[in-house]
Design an enzyme around this catalytic site. Structure first.
Site, short mmCIF file in Angstrom:
data_model
loop_
_atom_site.label_atom_id
_atom_site.label_comp_id
_atom_site.label_asym_id
_atom_site.label_seq_id
_atom_site.Cartn_x
_atom_site.Cartn_y
_atom_site.Cartn_z
N PHE A 1 0.81 -1.22 0.00
CA PHE A 1 0.00 0.00 0.00
C PHE A 1 0.84 1.27 0.00
O PHE A 1 0.36 2.33 -0.38
CB PHE A 1 -0.99 0.02 1.17
CG PHE A 1 -0.42 -0.36 2.50
CD1 PHE A 1 0.33 0.52 3.24
CD2 PHE A 1 -0.66 -1.63 3.01
CE1 PHE A 1 0.85 0.16 4.48
CE2 PHE A 1 -0.15 -2.00 4.24
CZ PHE A 1 0.61 -1.11 4.98
N GLY B 1 1.30 3.64 -3.26
CA GLY B 1 0.38 4.70 -3.66
C GLY B 1 -0.11 5.57 -2.51
O GLY B 1 -0.86 6.51 -2.73
N HIS B 2 0.31 5.29 -1.30
CA HIS B 2 -0.23 6.02 -0.12
C HIS B 2 0.87 6.41 0.84
O HIS B 2 1.02 5.77 1.88
CB HIS B 2 -1.25 5.14 0.60
CG HIS B 2 -2.15 5.88 1.53
ND1 HIS B 2 -1.85 6.08 2.86
CD2 HIS B 2 -3.35 6.46 1.33
CE1 HIS B 2 -2.84 6.73 3.44
NE2 HIS B 2 -3.76 6.97 2.53
N PHE B 3 1.59 7.29 0.67
CA PHE B 3 1.84 8.18 -0.46
C PHE B 3 3.30 7.99 -0.80
O PHE B 3 4.13 7.92 0.12
CB PHE B 3 1.56 9.62 -0.06
CG PHE B 3 0.17 9.84 0.46
CD1 PHE B 3 -0.89 9.99 -0.40
CD2 PHE B 3 -0.06 9.87 1.82
CE1 PHE B 3 -2.19 10.20 0.08
CE2 PHE B 3 -1.35 10.08 2.31
CZ PHE B 3 -2.42 10.23 1.45
N VAL C 1 2.37 6.61 4.50
CA VAL C 1 1.54 6.52 5.71
C VAL C 1 0.63 5.31 5.55
O VAL C 1 0.00 5.14 4.51
CB VAL C 1 0.69 7.80 5.89
CG1 VAL C 1 -0.23 7.67 7.09
CG2 VAL C 1 1.58 9.03 6.03
#
EC number: 4.2.1.59
Length: 140
Positions: A43, A46-48, A53
């Protein structure tokens, strides 16, 4: 204590969605487990990318899996699944970032038939990161 093999016996989740690394404590209605958060979590792509986070919903999923280990380790629930039925009073207090160790506690506060209600919290370095009331349905 329950190691990763015991966790995999209880939960049907596998990489990349298995979010419990080790169980530290277990009692009749409470479980304490950890998730070691690394930059390799999918994850974070893309986050971020510039400021990774852990998404809040992923923290809540980790808490749900923690509760699931306790419930699905019981002989009467072997081979069953635990499904989300709801989340209430969810709060995010601290960002969880690569290098953190998430300490997750789930306490079952109500059971009625195949429905269970859990008070759950996730902490990093003794500070509250997230908390909420989770409702589950236990099914085949």
């Amino acid at each position: 204590m329950i190691d990763i093999q015991g966790i995999k016996e209880a939960l049907p989740h596998r990489y990349p969605m298995l979010l419990v690394d080790r169980v530290l404590e277990v009692s009749e209605d409470t479980i304490v487990a950890i998730k070691n958060v690394t930059i390799n979590e999918p994850f974070f792509n893309g986050h971020f990318p510039q400021y990774p986070v852990m998404p809040g919903v992923v923290i809540m999923e980790a808490l749900a899996q923690t509760a699931g280990v306790l419930e699905l380790s019981k002989p009467e629930n072997k081979g069953k699944l635990v499904f989300y039925a709801g989340m209430d009073k969810v709060k995010f207090k601290k960002q969880v970032v690569p290098g953190d160790q998430l300490v997750m506690t789930a306490t079952f506060v109500k059971r009625r038939g195949t429905i269970a209600v859990v008070e759950a919290k996730a902490e990093v370095d003794g500070k509250l990161a997230a908390s909420g009331t989770l409702t589950f349905a236990i099914g085949n």
